[in-house]
Design a protein around this motif. Structure first.
Motif, PDB file in Angstrom:
ATOM      1  N   HIS A   1       0.858  -1.306  -0.009  1.00 52.01           N
ATOM      2  CA  HIS A   1      -0.031  -0.050   0.104  1.00 52.01           C
ATOM      3  C   HIS A   1       0.942   1.300   0.118  1.00 52.01           C
ATOM      4  O   HIS A   1       2.013   1.372   0.393  1.00 52.01           O
ATOM      5  CB  HIS A   1      -0.906  -0.115   0.973  1.00 52.01           C
TER       6      HIS A   1
ATOM      7  N   HIS B   1      -4.412   4.972   4.858  1.00 48.78           N
ATOM      8  CA  HIS B   1      -4.036   4.530   6.211  1.00 48.78           C
ATOM      9  C   HIS B   1      -2.655   3.817   6.153  1.00 48.78           C
ATOM     10  O   HIS B   1      -2.310   2.963   6.833  1.00 48.78           O
ATOM     11  CB  HIS B   1      -4.861   3.831   7.022  1.00 48.78           C
TER      12      HIS B   1
ATOM     13  N   HIS C   1       2.088  -1.374   4.808  1.00 41.02           N
ATOM     14  CA  HIS C   1       1.399  -0.128   4.655  1.00 41.02           C
ATOM     15  C   HIS C   1       2.697   0.932   5.039  1.00 41.02           C
ATOM     16  O   HIS C   1       2.236   2.145   5.347  1.00 41.02           O
ATOM     17  CB  HIS C   1       0.212  -0.275   6.014  1.00 41.02           C
TER      18      HIS C   1
ATOM     19  N   HIS D   1      -6.009   0.148  -1.686  1.00 42.64           N
ATOM     20  CA  HIS D   1      -7.037  -0.258  -1.196  1.00 42.64           C
ATOM     21  C   HIS D   1      -8.245   0.628  -2.164  1.00 42.64           C
ATOM     22  O   HIS D   1      -8.379   1.722  -2.558  1.00 42.64           O
ATOM     23  CB  HIS D   1      -7.677   0.403   0.287  1.00 42.64           C
TER      24      HIS D   1
END
Ligand SMILES: [Zn+2]
Ligand SMILES: [Zn+2]
Length: 240
Positions: A10, A16, A197, A41
């Motif tokens: 991500h 996030h 992330h 996402h």
């Protein structure tokens, strides 16, 4: 065993996550990866980006800083019919798609209907990977899932972040032990995903590696060490 590709990562576009695509690319190069997939996402995840972001990923070169970069998405599965949150048009130029169950987008329907949701999502021509099928908050019928994944030429993900001490998904280790045994029984291939992330997790499969070694999972059912093998599961091998 050297793992050279990570398709579950991500960027800040997800809302996030905390690193840019270029930062992830440099981290992947430093880790010795040969191929990095970006899979932000899809729009129904609160705070994530919108449709045009995915439609326009085509502007990225195929090779950046010497690294092969694949353009993807982590879709949200929305119901037991396997509906997803990007249109075929938005996904037209993507190299691959992961489809996953996420708490803000899917209500637990019990093992049978949760499994139906994943299997129906697999039938979509763009879906190549089922993300983190490991969460006790979404019980699954694992044998039916494995048989369907093999039949639809879809990879089941073994997710490193689910096995981390800070993971929010529940009981992943026990569920993966069940899943891996069934993948071995039915000779269904899996893909490791970091679900990074942040840059420090790019290409990090440490938790997954420890698990597959503990259960002695066959190396020939893991696609992360062979780009050609991965290719046989991606979109050019499916009708769109
Ligand atoms: Zn996320
Ligand atoms: Zn996810």
């Amino acid at each position: 065993m050297r793992y050279i590709l990570d398709l579950h990562t991500h960027t800040v576009a997800s809302g996030h996550a905390y690193s840019t695509l270029n930062e992830n690319i440099l981290a992947a190069k430093n880790k010795g990866l040969k191929l990095l997939g970006v899979s932000d996402h899809a729009p129904k995840m609160p705070g994530s980006t919108q449709e045009y972001y995915f439609g326009n990923l085509k502007v990225l070169p195929e090779v950046i800083e010497g690294l092969r970069v694949l353009k993807g998405v982590e879709l949200n599965i929305l119901n037991s019919a396997g509906a997803i949150d990007l249109s075929d048009q938005d996904m037209k130029h993507l190299d691959y798609a992961i489809a996953s169950l996420h708490i803000p987008c899917f209500e637990n329907l019990g093992a049978t209907e949760n499994t139906n949701a994943l299997i129906n999502a697999m039938k979509h021509p763009k879906v190549n990977i089922i993300g983190h099928p490991d969460d006790a908050r979404y019980p699954l019928e694992y044998e039916r899932l494995v048989i369907a994944a093999k039949a639809h030429n879809v990879l089941l993900e073994i997710n490193n972040s689910s096995l981390a001490p800070v993971a929010v998904r529940e009981n992943a280790r026990e569920n993966y032990i069940t899943l891996l045994a069934l993948c071995e029984k039915h000779q269904a291939a899996v893909i490791f995903g970091s679900d990074a992330h942040y840059i420090s997790d790019i290409g990090n499969f440490s938790n997954v590696e420890a698990l597959v070694e503990a259960v002695n999972f066959p190396k020939n059912l893991i696609v992360n060490n062979d780009i050609n093998r991965l290719w046989s599961y991606l979109n050019h091998s499916k009708e769109v």
